[in-house]
Design a protein around this motif. Structure first.
Motif, mmCIF file in Angstrom:
data_model
loop_
_atom_site.group_PDB
_atom_site.id
_atom_site.type_symbol
_atom_site.label_atom_id
_atom_site.label_comp_id
_atom_site.label_asym_id
_atom_site.label_seq_id
_atom_site.Cartn_x
_atom_site.Cartn_y
_atom_site.Cartn_z
ATOM 1 N N LEU A 196 -8.707 -2.083 -2.139
ATOM 2 C CA LEU A 196 -8.017 -3.216 -1.537
ATOM 3 C C LEU A 196 -8.912 -4.445 -1.589
ATOM 4 O O LEU A 196 -10.050 -4.411 -1.114
ATOM 5 C CB LEU A 196 -7.644 -2.860 -0.092
ATOM 6 N N LEU A 230 0.822 -1.210 0.000
ATOM 7 C CA LEU A 230 0.000 0.000 0.000
ATOM 8 C C LEU A 230 0.853 1.256 0.000
ATOM 9 O O LEU A 230 0.519 2.256 -0.656
ATOM 10 C CB LEU A 230 -0.937 0.004 1.217
ATOM 11 N N ILE A 286 -7.316 -7.457 4.990
ATOM 12 C CA ILE A 286 -7.723 -6.143 4.500
ATOM 13 C C ILE A 286 -8.629 -5.417 5.500
ATOM 14 O O ILE A 286 -8.724 -4.188 5.468
ATOM 15 C CB ILE A 286 -8.390 -6.218 3.113
ATOM 16 N N VAL A 290 -6.474 3.830 1.388
ATOM 17 C CA VAL A 290 -7.457 2.815 0.977
ATOM 18 C C VAL A 290 -8.834 3.468 0.886
ATOM 19 O O VAL A 290 -9.356 3.997 1.865
ATOM 20 C CB VAL A 290 -7.485 1.635 1.961
#
Length: 248
Positions: A83, A74, A93, A102
């Motif tokens: 994600l 990330l 996640i 995200v």
């Protein structure tokens, strides 16, 4: 001049917001008994749609290790990220998805735990499937029985594919299923959930329960636990729709 400066400032702000909203980065996280190669079909389809796609090689050596591996990927992204996690990767996640970049989460035949829950606790609350081939742990790691791998894990793949996946499987540290979740990313980020209707490894009723309580959008596909391989085109389309809906 002052008027034009304000207009220019507002235009720059709107452009900045719109640029952030355009999700073009997809990060894929695999589950237990697997590695990143299983994403190859989905990866190829998403790349063809113009996405920047990264695949996490989480080692399955412990929950903290696997979350850290995901966060390292990330950190390499330029802009917002969608994600995606399969199976155990859904747990990953749920934690790693709290990262600021995200923008949304996609769960594929996956765990999406609530605060105070562990994945082991969730599994124990549902009857075990007689076709499941998860073996008792040895030295803290669990394997999937190769004799049951095809029928229990990926019945809608070919015999040859199933044999390769069984022989290349990565064992999972069982301690990961004892981790108690605290910060739940799907409570603050939009989520999408793909239910695999013919799953013998993660109870279908559990998948539906978790998807419904998240408040996210739920899809159902008639596939095995490895639905993202057997129905790669459908899964890629759902991921694409999710990314575009965040843009809107």
């Amino acid at each position: 001049m002052k008027k034009y400066s304000v207009i220019a400032l507002l235009a720059a702000l709107v452009l900045s917001i719109n640029t952030y909203a355009q999700v073009k980065n997809i990060v894929l996280v695999h589950g237990a008994f697997a590695d990143g190669s299983g994403w190859h079909k989905v990866y190829t389809l998403l790349k063809a749609k113009g996405y920047n796609v990264s695949v996490v090689g989480n080692p399955n050596t412990g929950f903290a290790d696997d979350v850290a591996a995901t966060k390292r990927v990330l950190d390499r992204q330029n802009g917002p990220v969608l994600l995606v996690g399969h199976s155990y990767g859904g747990g990953i996640i749920t934690e790693a998805g709290n990262a600021a970049n995200v923008a949304g989460l996609v769960y594929i035949a996956a765990f999406s735990p609530e605060q105070g829950e562990s994945m082991g606790q969730l599994l124990q609350s549902y009857p075990s499937d007689p076709l499941s081939g998860v073996l008792p742990p040895v030295d803290g790691y669990a394997w999937y029985d190769k004799a049951r791998f095809h029928q229990g894990f990926c019945a809608d793949l070919s015999k040859e594919e199933a044999e390769f996946l069984a022989d290349s499987q990565v064992p999972l540290a069982v301690a990961a299923f004892q981790y108690t979740f605290q910060d739940i990313a799907w409570k603050t980020k939009p989520s999408w959930h793909i239910i695999s209707q013919d799953d013998h490894s993660l109870p279908v009723s559990l998948q539906r329960f978790m998807g419904k309580r998240s408040g996210g959008k739920v899809y159902e596909l008639k596939g095995s636990h490895l639905v993202f391989i057997s129905h790669a085109k459908d899964v890629a389309e759902i991921i694409d729709q999710a990314a575009k809906s965040i843009t809107q």
